[in-house]
Design an enzyme around this catalytic site. Structure first.
Site, PDB file in Angstrom:
ATOM      1  N   ARG A   1       1.433 -13.888  -4.675  1.00 45.63           N
ATOM      2  CA  ARG A   1       2.495 -12.878  -4.673  1.00 45.63           C
ATOM      3  C   ARG A   1       3.868 -13.530  -4.889  1.00 45.63           C
ATOM      4  O   ARG A   1       4.701 -13.033  -5.632  1.00 45.63           O
ATOM      5  CB  ARG A   1       2.520 -12.114  -3.345  1.00 45.63           C
TER       6      ARG A   1
ATOM      7  N   GLU B   1     -12.142  -1.954   8.197  1.00 46.17           N
ATOM      8  CA  GLU B   1     -11.718  -1.767   6.801  1.00 46.17           C
ATOM      9  C   GLU B   1     -12.853  -2.056   5.820  1.00 46.17           C
ATOM     10  O   GLU B   1     -13.084  -3.204   5.448  1.00 46.17           O
ATOM     11  CB  GLU B   1     -10.520  -2.675   6.478  1.00 46.17           C
TER      12      GLU B   1
ATOM     13  N   LYS C   1      -9.844   2.087   8.120  1.00 47.13           N
ATOM     14  CA  LYS C   1      -8.927   1.804   6.997  1.00 47.13           C
ATOM     15  C   LYS C   1      -9.723   1.845   5.694  1.00 47.13           C
ATOM     16  O   LYS C   1     -10.262   0.830   5.256  1.00 47.13           O
ATOM     17  CB  LYS C   1      -8.267   0.437   7.206  1.00 47.13           C
TER      18      LYS C   1
ATOM     19  N   SER D   1      -3.614   0.599   0.171  1.00 45.61           N
ATOM     20  CA  SER D   1      -3.103   1.079  -1.135  1.00 45.61           C
ATOM     21  C   SER D   1      -3.959   0.556  -2.283  1.00 45.61           C
ATOM     22  O   SER D   1      -4.042   1.214  -3.337  1.00 45.61           O
ATOM     23  CB  SER D   1      -1.628   0.742  -1.318  1.00 45.61           C
ATOM     24  N   GLY D   2      -4.544  -0.616  -2.139  1.00 47.01           N
ATOM     25  CA  GLY D   2      -5.594  -1.068  -3.042  1.00 47.01           C
ATOM     26  C   GLY D   2      -5.227  -1.296  -4.500  1.00 47.01           C
ATOM     27  O   GLY D   2      -6.112  -1.282  -5.347  1.00 47.01           O
TER      28      GLY D   2
ATOM     29  N   ARG E   1       0.743  -4.013  -0.482  1.00 54.92           N
ATOM     30  CA  ARG E   1       1.544  -3.993  -1.707  1.00 54.92           C
ATOM     31  C   ARG E   1       2.431  -2.761  -1.821  1.00 54.92           C
ATOM     32  O   ARG E   1       3.583  -2.847  -2.246  1.00 54.92           O
ATOM     33  CB  ARG E   1       0.614  -4.101  -2.927  1.00 54.92           C
TER      34      ARG E   1
END
Ligand code: 13P
Length: 336
Positions: A31, A175, A217, A259-260, A290
């Site tokens: 990132r 998740e 999640k 958000s994936g 993100r």
């Protein structure tokens, strides 16, 4: 109300959501390098501390998921990072899985590791101030996948993790992420996600996990990112609600979406519609990485001394997501 349920409600009630700032050093390096910032422990802390000390934390963020490096760091004001987060009213959380590795006998798929020694690590994190945790199982969609083997073994790991976390007095985020990579349709995503989530609850129940003390999640029900058949945001919201209604037991208090890979606006708009159409008792909010940090990271990378503009950018995004968690977001508010 159990102590665990109280923690859940503190994190996700009243439109509050979760800031997923638990990128591993490897992911955070990607990132940072994407915006031409060197990935050092100091820079990783500096960006995160700017977010954790922003005004948006107080009104919008009920929990922050940290990575092991960050939970052990000390802020520039000499406060520990969990103390900094708690001082804004949010609950400190920690990612406790050790990553997804190739699954033996189905090496194109992943199994999440981290159960060995987990009980001792949880004690350490509790003492550092964490009150909730995260473990991510990851599944890809193709004609053959996810296989029964991947679905069963990841569900088993998520359940064993959840039982240990509750034993240590913390809330597990469960998740199971069905990735959006591929050209599959939204129908296929619906079918596979339902299968994955149902299996997770079968295992959670078998392992006697208190369902009122977890946060699920999941991914939203989307067409694959390479699919030619795009679906409307309205359909995304209706399919997502339908899938969760059919697969999640009523005792679960809340669902916080990842958000994936959706854009910030897409993730906000879809969450907003989910809440507008929500005819369940589940709290539906966000646990975004993100989709909460992207713009702030871009702004910060242009001048890493510019705390104010970075915080304003993050505050705006957090505010928009919290409006969406209440079903009160509109696109016009984005430009205000
Ligand atoms: P994204 O919102 O960027 O998908 O990250 C959420 C997360 O915590 C994934 O494990």
């Amino acid at each position: 109300m159990s102590e665990l349920n109280k923690i859940v409600l503190k994190i996700i009630s009243n439109g509050k959501g979760i800031l997923a700032a638990d990128e591993s050093n490897g992911t955070m390096t990607k990132r940072l390098e994407a915006v031409n910032v060197k990935s050092t422990p100091e820079n990783r802390l500096s960006f995160r501390e700017i977010l954790f000390s922003s005004d948006g934390m107080k009104d919008c963020i009920g929990g922050v998921i940290l990575y092991d490096e960050t939970i052990n760091q000390i802020s520039s004001t000499e406060k520990s990072i969990p103390d900094l987060i708690s001082s804004s009213g949010a609950v400190p959380g920690i990612k406790v899985d050790t990553g997804a590795k190739n699954l033996a006998n189905s090496p194109e798929e992943k199994i999440t590791e981290g159960l060995d020694g987990l009980r001792d690590r949880l004690k350490k994190y509790y003492d550092l101030g964490a009150r909730f945790t995260k473990w991510r199982g990851v599944y890809s969609i193709s004609e053959k996948y996810p296989s029964k083997l991947a679905i069963n073994s990841n569900a088993h790991a998520l359940a064993r993790y959840s039982a240990l976390v509750q034993e240590s007095g913390m809330v597990p985020i469960v998740e199971p992420e069905v990735l959006m990579d591929g050209d599959h349709s939204a129908e296929v995503c619906f079918k596979k996600t339902s299968e994955v989530i149902k299996k997770c609850f079968e295992e959670l129940i078998l392992h006697k996990v208190d369902l009122s003390g977890i946060i699920l999640k999941p991914n939203m029900i989307l067409a694959g990112n390479l699919s030619k058949n795009k679906v409307s945001n309205e359909e995304v919201s209706l399919n997502t609600i339908k899938c969760l209604k059919e697969s999640v037991p009523n005792e679960v208090p809340g669902i916080a979406f990842l958000s994936g890979g959706q854009s910030e606006i897409e993730a906000t708009e879809n969450l907003n519609l989910i809440n507008k159409n929500n005819d369940t008792n589940f709290i539906m909010t966000y646990s975004y990485g993100r989709a909460l940090q992207q713009s702030a990271l871009k702004v910060w990378s242009k001048n890493i001394e510019d705390k104010v503009t970075t915080q304003n950018t993050f505050n705006h995004r957090a505010k928009m997501c919290t409006l969406a968690a209440r079903g009160k977001w509109t696109s016009k508010l984005e430009s205000k």
